[in-house]
Design an enzyme around this catalytic site. Sequence first.
Site, PDB file in Angstrom:
ATOM      1  N   LYS A 108       0.856  -1.195   0.000  1.00 14.06           N
ATOM      2  CA  LYS A 108       0.000   0.000   0.000  1.00 14.06           C
ATOM      3  C   LYS A 108       0.888   1.240   0.000  1.00 14.06           C
ATOM      4  O   LYS A 108       1.740   1.420   0.880  1.00 14.06           O
ATOM      5  CB  LYS A 108      -0.879  -0.041   1.256  1.00 14.06           C
ATOM      6  CG  LYS A 108      -2.114   0.814   1.213  1.00 14.06           C
ATOM      7  CD  LYS A 108      -2.965   0.495   2.435  1.00 14.06           C
ATOM      8  CE  LYS A 108      -4.181   1.372   2.531  1.00 14.06           C
ATOM      9  NZ  LYS A 108      -4.790   1.291   3.868  1.00 14.06           N
TER      10      LYS A 108
HETATM   11  C1  E4P Z   1      -8.204   2.338   3.770  1.00 14.50           C
HETATM   12  O1  E4P Z   1      -7.438   1.522   3.349  1.00 14.50           O
HETATM   13  C2  E4P Z   1      -8.021   3.087   5.022  1.00 14.50           C
HETATM   14  O2  E4P Z   1      -7.363   2.243   5.932  1.00 14.50           O
HETATM   15  C3  E4P Z   1      -9.315   3.471   5.686  1.00 14.50           C
HETATM   16  O3  E4P Z   1     -10.441   3.067   4.973  1.00 14.50           O
HETATM   17  C4  E4P Z   1      -9.350   4.843   6.250  1.00 14.50           C
HETATM   18  O4  E4P Z   1     -10.589   5.051   6.851  1.00 14.50           O
HETATM   19  P1  E4P Z   1     -10.881   6.260   7.873  1.00 14.50           P
HETATM   20  O5  E4P Z   1     -11.105   7.494   7.087  1.00 14.50           O
HETATM   21  O6  E4P Z   1     -12.133   5.820   8.597  1.00 14.50           O
HETATM   22  O7  E4P Z   1      -9.678   6.346   8.770  1.00 14.50           O
END
Ligand code: E4P
Length: 214
Positions: A83
């Site tokens: 990622k």
């Molecule tokens: C995606 O990969 C992220 O980890 C995640 O969806 C972020 O979500 P949030 O905005 O609730 O922190």
Amino acid sequence: MEIYIDTANLDEIKQAADLGILDGVTTNPTLIAKEGIDYGKRLAEICKVVSGPVSAEVIAVDFDGMMKEARERLKIADNIVIKLPVTLPGLKACKALADEGVKTNMTLCFQSLQAMMVAKAGAFLISPFIGRLDDVGEDGMELIRNIRQIYDNYGFDTKILAASIRHPNHMLHCALAGADVATAPLKVITDCMKHPLTDIGLERFLSDYKKAFG
Ligand code: E4P
């Protein structure tokens, strides 16, 4: 639509896997910080529970650092997906890793052109953050719809992974907009199976049956 769980909590991942509908896992530095455990160790534990894609986010912000971390994480298991943020070094790392056949999940996407650029670089997943856009008064779902259209226009096969999902209504509209995957916390995943009329109906069926047959 595929469903990933967005957590680094092993117990929640096991609960979701137990439902039989879990396709993968996404983690991020905030989620791993909450667990207070070594990132590599937790990723190894997750990969023993889930055979689908498990996203491991890099901490480095420069190209060389990202590549170094990616190589370390890839040793953990075959289903690790790297990622990377949708920055210029992230784009470059995405292309370099894609050329080596490594799957990437490009994160922190807030506008459609970021999604187009990383698709050109061979990203496996693009993560548009719906909830965070809604939080600042924008329409997160519009981003999903626009990326869908761009990808369909040009036949990009990068998967749209709707992220920052806050409630079942987000899940519903992601499915309607043609997101390939949605990643959500355990509560949102389980809430997708809830409706008060289901509970009331079940209660009534059971009490009628009990009244008639004891
Ligand atoms: C995606 O990969 C992220 O980890 C995640 O969806 C972020 O979500 P949030 O905005 O609730 O922190």
